[in-house]
Design an enzyme around this catalytic site. Structure first.
Site, PDB file in Angstrom:
ATOM      1  N   ALA A  61       0.819  -1.209   0.000  1.00  0.00           N
ATOM      2  CA  ALA A  61       0.000   0.000   0.000  1.00  0.00           C
ATOM      3  C   ALA A  61       0.855   1.262   0.000  1.00  0.00           C
ATOM      4  O   ALA A  61       0.324   2.366  -0.166  1.00  0.00           O
ATOM      5  CB  ALA A  61      -0.930   0.007   1.213  1.00  0.00           C
ATOM      6  N   HIS A  75      -0.617  39.899 -15.955  1.00  0.00           N
ATOM      7  CA  HIS A  75      -1.775  40.508 -15.292  1.00  0.00           C
ATOM      8  C   HIS A  75      -3.066  39.933 -15.867  1.00  0.00           C
ATOM      9  O   HIS A  75      -3.167  39.762 -17.092  1.00  0.00           O
ATOM     10  CB  HIS A  75      -1.744  42.027 -15.518  1.00  0.00           C
TER      11      HIS A  75
END
Length: 460
Positions: A40, A448
């Protein structure tokens, strides 16, 4: 069945540093064995029980909180299912990547029997592996409080909290650090009533007070209750559906709270138990980590420790840098070390809270000790007109703060509580590492609308 194997490189643990070294050295022609005791955990903590699954859960929690498409319990179950699918896929991919590079992946628990030899056990099989170079990469595990009732079924750790079958109506979290803050955010956004109990006198004590106030407002808006100055003493079973947490407040009075679950989130400790380190003569620090020098060498020649097990900052990106330090020392020119590393951090509340370097109090003390002046460049996000992205996203909360030594124009620390903080902090960390002046960062041309414009606003 008992066998012996000799390899050029032996890696114990499938974490970030170990698996990366294993694959690179296998690709270079070395015979490499990587031992992992749990299938796991192929790929390590980050992809299975750490950063990736928890951030997936937080992302789904935010989506549900902002625009719910199902009831809380259904959405919670869907998030848990997606997390499981994601981690299973990444777990298998990591195993396949290692094998494709020629790494010999060995399932079982490794324990040293001598300096460079481990015994790997699994079922009835026994395998001894000797490596010319050995990398200990066993990671960390949740700290278990030595308190009555800590083993109750409804008292869980951060791994179990990611795998709950049902959404708890109420949850008490012991510990208000980054793990506690993230899980508090996650559960609260799915409608769980969350209470955080911490030993510190003030909430978010590790952050500057102005930042802590903003974080407090964010937590308050999610309905999270914060109890400080509290020392938890016991957990008691309370019927079939609840657990009682008992603590003493700052005045020594006993207080209690009944909740459906309790999450203990008081940190993680290096995994060194049952590794047989004493048989190899490998030394530990006072805090139980494998002791290493700046090259990540242990006291045994040819044996290294990487990642959380060596007691450094417990982040997967630090583990990634650890692998570069070890490669440099063992197979390179040895120039890369852990000295003067600049390590940014992010706590994934909403908006993210990112830091690098010193806080204001420590920075002022250090700078003034040199006879210099500390400039505090700070503003609330809502008050920065040149930075519209958070407002566009409807998330104007938070504060940005960059600390600059005036005489040297050096950035000595920063805290960003804002949209995209987890990305912005990396720019400041790079500037600090490369000694890029604060004014240079401030004079940059940024797209921007972008969150990067905070640098123009504060440093320009």
């Amino acid at each position: 069945m008992s066998e012996n194997m000799n390899v050029d490189v032996l890696v114990i643990g499938f974490g970030k540093a170990g698996k990366t070294i294993a694959m690179k050295r296998a690709a270079a022609g070395d015979r490499v064995a990587l031992v992992e005791q749990s299938s796991a955990m192929y790929g390590g903590t980050c992809i299975n029980i750490g950063c990736v699954p928890t951030k997936a859960l937080l992302t789904d929690a935010e989506s549900h909180h902002t625009k719910p498409t199902a009831d809380d319990s259904t959405a919670f179950a869907q998030a848990i299912q997606r997390r499981g699918t994601l981690t299973s896929k990444m777990n298998q991919i990591n195993l396949d990547l290692a094998k494709d590079k020629g790494v010999i992946v060995v399932d079982g628990h490794a324990s040293f029997v001598s300096e460079k030899t481990v015994e790997v056990t699994g079922g009835d099989d026994r395998l001894e592996i000797t490596g010319e170079t050995v990398i200990i990469n066993t990671g960390a595990e949740p700290v278990v409080l030595p308190l009555p009732g800590a083993d109750l079924e409804r008292v869980i750790d951060s791994t179990q909290a990611q795998q709950l079958d049902e959404r708890p109506d109420s949850l008490l979290i012991v510990g208000g650090g980054p793990i506690g803050m993230e899980f508090a955010t996650y559960f609260a956004k799915f409608g769980t009533k969350v209470t955080v109990v911490d030993t510190v006198d003030k909430p978010f004590a590790n952050f500057d007070r102005d930042i802590a106030e903003h974080v407090g407002t964010i937590m308050d808006n999610l309905g999270i209750t914060w109890v400080t100055g509290a020392q938890v003493t016991e957990f008691r079973e309370n019927g079939a559906d609840a657990v009682t947490t008992v603590w003493k407040d700052g005045d020594g009075n006993e207080q209690t709270a009944d909740t459906a679950q309790v999450l203990v989130a008081v940190g993680r400790k290096p995994v060194t138990k049952n590794l047989g380190l004493d048989k190899a003569g490998i030394e530990l620090t006072e805090r139980g980590a494998v002791a290493v020098d700046k090259h990540l060498r242990t006291n045994v020649e040819g044996v290294y420790a990487a990642g959380d097990v060596n007691g450094g900052p417990q982040f997967t990106y630090v583990s990634f840098d650890d692998h570069r330090v070890i490669l440099s020392d063992r197979w390179g020119d040895g120039s890369r070390t852990t000295e003067k590393r600049v390590v940014p951090t992010t706590t994934f509340i909403d908006p993210p809270l990112a830091t690098v370097g010193l806080g204001e109090e420590a920075a002022r003390e250090e700078v003034e000790a040199r006879g210099n002046t500390l400039d505090v460049k700070a503003a609330d996000i809502k008050d920065i007109p040149i930075m519209p992205r958070p407002k566009i996203l409807g998330k104007p909360e938070g504060r940005a703060k960059i600390l600059v030594e005036r005489e040297t124009d050096r950035i000595v620390g920063a805290t960003l509580l804002c949209v995209d903080a987890q990305e912005l902090i990396n720019t400041l960390a790079l500037a600090m590492s490369a000694d890029i002046p604060a004014s240079t960062v401030g004079s940059g041309i940024y797209t921007h609308p972008s969150s990067s414009e905070v640098f123009n606003a504060l440093l320009g």
